[in-house]
Design a protein around this motif. Sequence first.
Motif, short mmCIF file in Angstrom:
data_model
loop_
_atom_site.label_atom_id
_atom_site.label_comp_id
_atom_site.label_asym_id
_atom_site.label_seq_id
_atom_site.Cartn_x
_atom_site.Cartn_y
_atom_site.Cartn_z
N VAL A 1 0.85 -1.21 0.01
CA VAL A 1 -0.03 0.05 0.14
C VAL A 1 0.94 1.26 -0.06
O VAL A 1 1.72 1.37 0.64
N ASP A 2 0.64 2.28 -0.94
CA ASP A 2 1.25 3.37 -0.81
C ASP A 2 1.00 4.50 0.30
O ASP A 2 2.04 5.20 0.72
N ASP A 3 -0.25 4.54 0.64
CA ASP A 3 -0.46 5.46 1.84
C ASP A 3 -1.46 4.71 2.66
O ASP A 3 -2.55 4.61 2.83
N PRO A 4 -0.44 4.34 3.85
CA PRO A 4 -1.35 3.35 4.67
C PRO A 4 -2.42 4.11 5.62
O PRO A 4 -3.38 3.46 5.89
N ALA A 5 -2.07 5.53 5.83
CA ALA A 5 -3.10 6.19 6.57
C ALA A 5 -4.42 6.27 5.66
O ALA A 5 -5.76 6.04 6.52
N HIS A 6 -4.30 6.33 4.55
CA HIS A 6 -5.58 6.35 3.76
C HIS A 6 -6.29 5.17 3.84
O HIS A 6 -7.60 5.06 3.88
N ARG A 7 -5.46 4.01 3.63
CA ARG A 7 -6.01 2.60 3.62
C ARG A 7 -6.77 2.31 4.95
O ARG A 7 -7.76 1.87 4.90
N ALA A 8 -6.23 2.77 5.91
CA ALA A 8 -6.69 2.58 7.23
C ALA A 8 -7.98 3.42 7.50
O ALA A 8 -9.08 2.82 7.69
N ALA A 9 -8.19 4.74 6.87
CA ALA A 9 -9.30 5.45 7.11
C ALA A 9 -10.53 4.75 6.00
O ALA A 9 -11.58 4.58 6.40
N TRP A 10 -10.08 4.24 4.90
CA TRP A 10 -10.85 3.43 4.01
C TRP A 10 -11.68 2.38 4.61
O TRP A 10 -12.69 2.22 4.47
N ARG A 11 -10.67 1.53 5.42
CA ARG A 11 -11.37 0.38 6.07
C ARG A 11 -12.17 0.79 7.13
O ARG A 11 -13.06 0.18 7.46
N VAL B 1 -14.12 3.44 7.24
CA VAL B 1 -15.39 3.76 6.92
C VAL B 1 -16.17 2.59 6.72
O VAL B 1 -17.34 2.45 6.82
N ARG B 2 -15.55 1.44 6.20
CA ARG B 2 -16.37 0.22 5.80
C ARG B 2 -16.76 -0.66 6.98
O ARG B 2 -18.05 -0.92 7.35
#
Length: 464
Positions: free
Chosen positions: A231-241, A243-244
């Motif tokens: 993953v390039d942007d872990p903070a974004h990935r964590a926020a995306w998860r 949200v789900r």
Amino acid sequence: MRHILLPLLLLATPAAAETVEQALASAPPGTRIGLLVVDADGRELAAVRADERFVPASNTKLFTTAAAFATLDTAAPDVAGGATVRLEGRDVVLAGHGDARLSSAADCTADCLAELARAVVARTRTVRDVIGDDTAFPDERWPAGMSWNNIPGRYGTAISALTLDDNVTTLTVDGAGKVSGDGYYRIDGRVDVTTGGEPSLGYARLPGSDRMTVTGTIPAGHAPVTLTVGVDDPAHRAAWRFVRLLRAAGVRVTGTARVRHRAVTPADDPATRGQAPVARAPEPVPLARLTPGPLAEDVRLTNKVSQNLHADLLLRRVGRVTGSGSVADGQAVVAALLDKAGVARAGYDFSDGSGMSSYNRISPRSAVALLRWAATQPWGAAWRETLPVGGVDGTLARRFAGTPLDGKLFAKTGTLNAANALSGYLIAASGRTLTFSALANDMADDASATAAIDRALLAIATAN
């Protein structure tokens, strides 16, 4: 005929010396090997290019994890590293503090993102944006000197104070050639279906892109194959998860997942800001904070399986004790530790905490000096227990099995392009504990020198 120069070689008997020389000479053509083995009194039993510098690969983790044991509270629950969640108006802020173990797995039992989601559910059922906040560390996602082609894979995934699921996600390729994921990446599937053979699959993603291209072949009807990607942007990935998870729990999210990073500034380098401790604003009071297990458990994982992301997070965490959590701050802590251990400054250079950087350099003497000093520290025995054991576990589970060093060698491995390394402790035939470092570089065609290293160490153990 190939010859490996042996500037200095001291062993118990001439016959043993010939065995070691033969072992080292069995390395691939062009290999440069450094070796140092000492006894409990520091007497050199074998020395080959002991002061030359080599790319250490994951032997870098020895230096990083020793700094973690010397600097951080590794025995207590990891309160300082736990992720938090809080409300800022209508937004939810998910903040990371360097814990490497935060999980969103369905079967998660500890350090679970779902626990933070429940804290939000208990307070509100409608939020706007979900913000992934990794400002505990400066935004330095990849080390200087790491090959860019490692970025799409799990071994080169980005580093962030907000780490979730080891900052990777998975793709699945089924027997019909269809590629699927969890929706985070746009998938360009180019897999051909064959009538036989074994799956041969690859993937690629340009840095900064959300498009993952999967190529290769898979036999018709073959069981699904899982690919693990970075993953390039872990903070974004964590926020995306998050949200789900919130939506699954009944929370209405009206906005999007976004991020909050902290840019690197001169203040993140102790060489430019001076050595004064970094002043920090008080942390906002969270709705909930996770408390991971003891940090020693994570160090054990880091060394046993050679987990790159976790090692680089440890470097940043030791750098945050009095600094900003930058790579430079972590390097300053490691350098101070090595100075205390009596390691010559010319014997090392580091650009990361994991060994993925090709800029890293150590000498066999610097590794042995660290290992000998660590053994005298109050935490030394616990740190040694985090190392793989020959023939038993971790990255050494299949090496030295069935040999005189089965269960008697405790060492950190290292593998990178044209680099192999093994440094640690071994119990010789006499029952004495020896400290060693073996480093190999410059193998043509990325051939392996591990067999030659292992043969040399077995010869030394037998002769002593």
